[in-house]
Design an enzyme around this catalytic site. Sequence first.
Site: not given
Ligand code: LLP
Length: 421
Positions: A276, A342
């Site tokens: 992110r 919907c």
């Molecule tokens: N590494 C692992 C093992 C993960 O499960 C994740 C994210 C990341 C790295 C990356 O995390 P980030 O830096 O993006 O926070 N769909 C949700 C977020 C789900 C995150 C899942 N795992 C949302 O839209 O907020």
Amino acid sequence: MHHFNYRDDELHCEEVPLARIADEVGTPVYVYSQATLVRHYHAFDQAFEGLDHLVCYSVKACSNISLIRLFSDLGGGSDIVSGGELFRALRAGVPASRIVYSGVGKTPDEIRQALDADILMFNVESPQELTTLNRIASDLGRTARIALRVNPDVDAKTHPYISTGLKKNKFGIAHENALAEYRRAMSLPGLEVVGIDCHIGSQLTEVGPFVDAVGRLKDLLDALRTEGMAIRYLDLGGGLGITYEAEEPPQPAEYAGAVREALAGLDVTLILEPGRVIVGNAAVFLTRVLYTKQTELKRFVIVDGAMNDLLRPTLYGSFHGIEPVRRKEGPRARVDVVGPICETGDFLARDRDLPGVEAGDLLAVMSAGAYGFSMSSNYNSRRKAAEVLVNGRGFHVIRRREIYEDLLRGEEIPAHIERGG
Ligand code: LLP
């Protein structure tokens, strides 16, 4: 800092007016800024300068192969969680020696695929997975480099769906059982123990939980080394948050500083899996207003983008800023921005004050780069949106809008139904 700004009251991505992209490519469309992607990657990577480290971009955040390739060209690797993501990373040209693989449910086929590719490291999430990985690697005459994903039981203080480092979560191996599993791993001939891994959650807005996690892993690392295990990698996962509304997450430099301090004196290569923080604010989701509708209780702005395109507001109640592409003066009205699907849950924003929006206007849904397109679906048989990458004055369609035939790909009517019986 991103590259979406108004010029003469027209919202631009870098040098390109978003309205031009909407005209030429149609809506809804995801628009990524290359300058922002590169800038964010560098800011993150450079924050760890001087520490032996590898940035493995978390492919799930946004899986388009152009982005994966861009980060690979900048020296990064990939964090993957499925055979599909491995396929993407390899196809994008990421060296297997920079790919790490997490996930609680790796299938035998996926494990074989990753062993064949000879990826850097498997982050193993359960005792049974350890046994399976050893068996498959031995059958193939290979050795799997592994880390155990340790669940450190720290509270990431984020949305419950994206907290992953608590005892009650399905992820990883409990901290107190890790030593025993590491000993078992050492005794298995198909495995080479090389690392420790954790990922405590996503959209973290404080450094405290990261520091706590590092502290717990450090104790484990000492214990493992005392037993003669050659731990080379410490994988801290991803999780650093971004500003969607008023959050004030630590900057990469602050995060890196805290990690650096917590790691002091440890001789390891640090692996980071940011998603992110690199891509979140590097894209907008561009959608056009179809209708406005005033009911007794509410004013609705009905747009051509929907929850199938951007699920986060529906699934997590997430906030995404909404900006009119042509800046408007005048009074604001409180509206719900909703899509054509919907379901009452199909909204991009609720109770939002927007300047008089009319049918035909373009709206930019901000901070849509992470878990935007990658969580999109074909629900209501809607075609997935196009993705566009802006680079200075030019732009490229990096994923064309789906066509109707894409919707039917792989479907067939069996003969007995076709015959009418
Ligand atoms: N590494 C692992 C093992 C993960 O499960 C994740 C994210 C990341 C790295 C990356 O995390 P980030 O830096 O993006 O926070 N769909 C949700 C977020 C789900 C995150 C899942 N795992 C949302 O839209 O907020």
